[in-house]
Scaffold this motif. Structure first.
Motif, PDB file in Angstrom:
ATOM      1  N   MET A   1       0.831  -1.207   0.000  1.00 34.42           N
ATOM      2  CA  MET A   1       0.000   0.000   0.000  1.00 34.42           C
ATOM      3  C   MET A   1       0.867   1.259   0.000  1.00 34.42           C
ATOM      4  O   MET A   1       0.520   2.275  -0.606  1.00 34.42           O
ATOM      5  CB  MET A   1      -0.906  -0.003   1.241  1.00 34.42           C
ATOM      6  N   SER A   2       2.020   1.204   0.678  1.00 39.47           N
ATOM      7  CA  SER A   2       2.899   2.366   0.732  1.00 39.47           C
ATOM      8  C   SER A   2       3.431   2.720  -0.654  1.00 39.47           C
ATOM      9  O   SER A   2       3.655   3.899  -0.963  1.00 39.47           O
ATOM     10  CB  SER A   2       4.067   2.101   1.686  1.00 39.47           C
ATOM     11  N   TYR A   3       3.622   1.700  -1.505  1.00 39.10           N
ATOM     12  CA  TYR A   3       4.095   1.952  -2.868  1.00 39.10           C
ATOM     13  C   TYR A   3       3.081   2.796  -3.641  1.00 39.10           C
ATOM     14  O   TYR A   3       3.436   3.751  -4.342  1.00 39.10           O
ATOM     15  CB  TYR A   3       4.338   0.615  -3.581  1.00 39.10           C
ATOM     16  N   ILE A   4       1.792   2.451  -3.503  1.00 37.94           N
ATOM     17  CA  ILE A   4       0.734   3.199  -4.192  1.00 37.94           C
ATOM     18  C   ILE A   4       0.669   4.627  -3.673  1.00 37.94           C
ATOM     19  O   ILE A   4       0.541   5.580  -4.451  1.00 37.94           O
ATOM     20  CB  ILE A   4      -0.620   2.495  -4.012  1.00 37.94           C
ATOM     21  N   LEU A   5       0.769   4.787  -2.339  1.00 34.14           N
ATOM     22  CA  LEU A   5       0.723   6.133  -1.757  1.00 34.14           C
ATOM     23  C   LEU A   5       1.884   6.989  -2.237  1.00 34.14           C
ATOM     24  O   LEU A   5       1.727   8.199  -2.484  1.00 34.14           O
ATOM     25  CB  LEU A   5       0.726   6.039  -0.232  1.00 34.14           C
ATOM     26  N   LYS A   6       3.060   6.380  -2.380  1.00 38.00           N
ATOM     27  CA  LYS A   6       4.211   7.124  -2.888  1.00 38.00           C
ATOM     28  C   LYS A   6       3.951   7.596  -4.321  1.00 38.00           C
ATOM     29  O   LYS A   6       4.286   8.731  -4.686  1.00 38.00           O
ATOM     30  CB  LYS A   6       5.472   6.245  -2.849  1.00 38.00           C
ATOM     31  N   ARG A   7       3.381   6.715  -5.134  1.00 36.87           N
ATOM     32  CA  ARG A   7       3.105   7.071  -6.528  1.00 36.87           C
ATOM     33  C   ARG A   7       2.052   8.178  -6.611  1.00 36.87           C
ATOM     34  O   ARG A   7       2.150   9.087  -7.427  1.00 36.87           O
ATOM     35  CB  ARG A   7       2.654   5.839  -7.307  1.00 36.87           C
ATOM     36  N   VAL A   8       1.034   8.097  -5.764  1.00 35.45           N
ATOM     37  CA  VAL A   8      -0.003   9.141  -5.749  1.00 35.45           C
ATOM     38  C   VAL A   8       0.595  10.464  -5.301  1.00 35.45           C
ATOM     39  O   VAL A   8       0.313  11.529  -5.878  1.00 35.45           O
ATOM     40  CB  VAL A   8      -1.175   8.736  -4.834  1.00 35.45           C
ATOM     41  N   GLY A   9       1.455  10.429  -4.271  1.00 36.19           N
ATOM     42  CA  GLY A   9       2.115  11.644  -3.807  1.00 36.19           C
ATOM     43  C   GLY A   9       2.995  12.266  -4.882  1.00 36.19           C
ATOM     44  O   GLY A   9       3.007  13.490  -5.057  1.00 36.19           O
TER      45      GLY A   9
END
Length: 330
Positions: A1-9
């Motif tokens: 999930m952290s990978y997706i949040l990084k990409r969204v950020g």
């Protein structure tokens, strides 16, 4: 999930940077749109007319730059790109909304066809390398790839349009036709899109075929392919499930990046055929120094490019979990 949040950020950050640059760069240019229009009349307008245009276009109003920037961000959040100078008083958002479907239909469908057919030809060519099909398709498709799409479009336009008269040579549909979801209008739309679509497809096939073929040849030499073949795996399973599934990853990334470029359209091809897409609208905006239209189109292109790249990054992890940093779970 952290990978997706990084990409969204990353997407939000880069979108803000693109939006800010879109605001700053035109204001660093000498003069302003009102002065450019005023100059075209060469003294036929009074200074009061220049002042009225500056007020209308929102330049030289004495408003501090930071207030202009906040107003600009607010307008962008509401997709308010201002009024087109060239098509005054039509809103830029209206022009983009009218042009975008034509570009997506022409350039988008052409890209999907070129990607699908080119990838399949690359898979089969690598599996049956040095065979009859591989010996013919490689030089032919690479020849078409070396030709600029606009030049091939000009040749096809001259021969099939002017000489033979088989296809129309301008616009998206016939004069007098009314856009509707009827077979008559759809067939007319496809008829007008045939020549520019073929120009884009033929010049794009070679790249997808060659990329997939090279990756397939490399993948077929890996140990796990040899092991699966030794265990008696069916040829179809080896080709599609084992080899093609892994070899397609670079092509998939390239497809995502090309998909983002669809929104930009093909400026030269659309201009040659007077096709009313985003590329043609951008060209007309540049020729007319229509800054709001140019800014609006560039911002849409930047936003879609960043968004598609974010989606490709997220989907790529599903296809190849090795790209996750530090074993993050998605």
């Amino acid at each position: 999930m952290s990978y997706i949040l990084k990409r969204v950020g990353t997407f939000v950050w880069m979108l803000w940077v693109a939006t800010t640059l879109n605001f700053i760069i035109p204001r660093m240019m000498p003069g302003n749109p009102a002065e450019a229009i005023y100059g075209k009349f060469q003294g036929q307008l009074s200074p009061s007319a220049l002042k009225a245009m500056e007020i209308q276009f929102g330049v030289n109003t004495g408003v501090p730059l930071w207030k202009q920037y906040l107003t600009y961000l607010w307008n962008m959040l509401h997709l308010n790109f201002g009024v087109s100078y060239n098509y005054y008083p039509t809103k830029v958002s209206t022009i983009i909304a009218q042009s975008l479907p034509y570009t997506i239909g022409l350039v988008g469908i052409s890209l999907v066809i070129a990607f699908a057919v080119g990838t399949l030809l690359g898979i089969y060519g690598a599996w049956r390398r040095n065979g009859k099909l591989d010996s013919i398709q490689s030089p032919v498709l690479l020849f078409f790839q070396s030709i600029p799409a606009f030049w091939l479009g000009l040749v096809m336009l001259f021969y099939f349009g002017f000489i033979k008269g088989w296809f129309p040579y301008s616009h998206a549909y016939s004069d007098g036709a009314t856009p509707s979801l009827t077979w008559g209008f759809i067939s007319d739309l496809l008829w007008h899109a045939t020549l520019p679509g073929l120009a884009l497809i033929l010049t794009g096939l070679g790249g997808w075929m060659l990329g997939m073929r090279n990756m397939m040849v490399q993948t077929l030499g890996d140990d796990y392919i040899t092991f699966a073949e030794a265990k008696g795996a069916p040829q179809r399973t080896l080709m599609l499930r084992y080899a093609a599934r892994n070899a397609i990853l670079p092509n998939f990334t390239g497809f995502g990046q090309s998909l983002a470029a669809v929104i930009a359209g093909s400026v030269l091809v659309e201009s040659i055929f007077s096709y009313p897409g985003i590329g043609y609208a951008l060209q007309q905006g540049i020729l007319a120094e229509d800054y709001p239209l140019i800014q609006g189109i560039f911002l849409i292109i930047a936003a879609v490019t960043l968004f598609v790249n974010m989606i490709v990054d997220i989907l790529y992890v599903r296809l190849d979990p090795r790209v996750r940093g530090g074993g993050d779970a998605v």
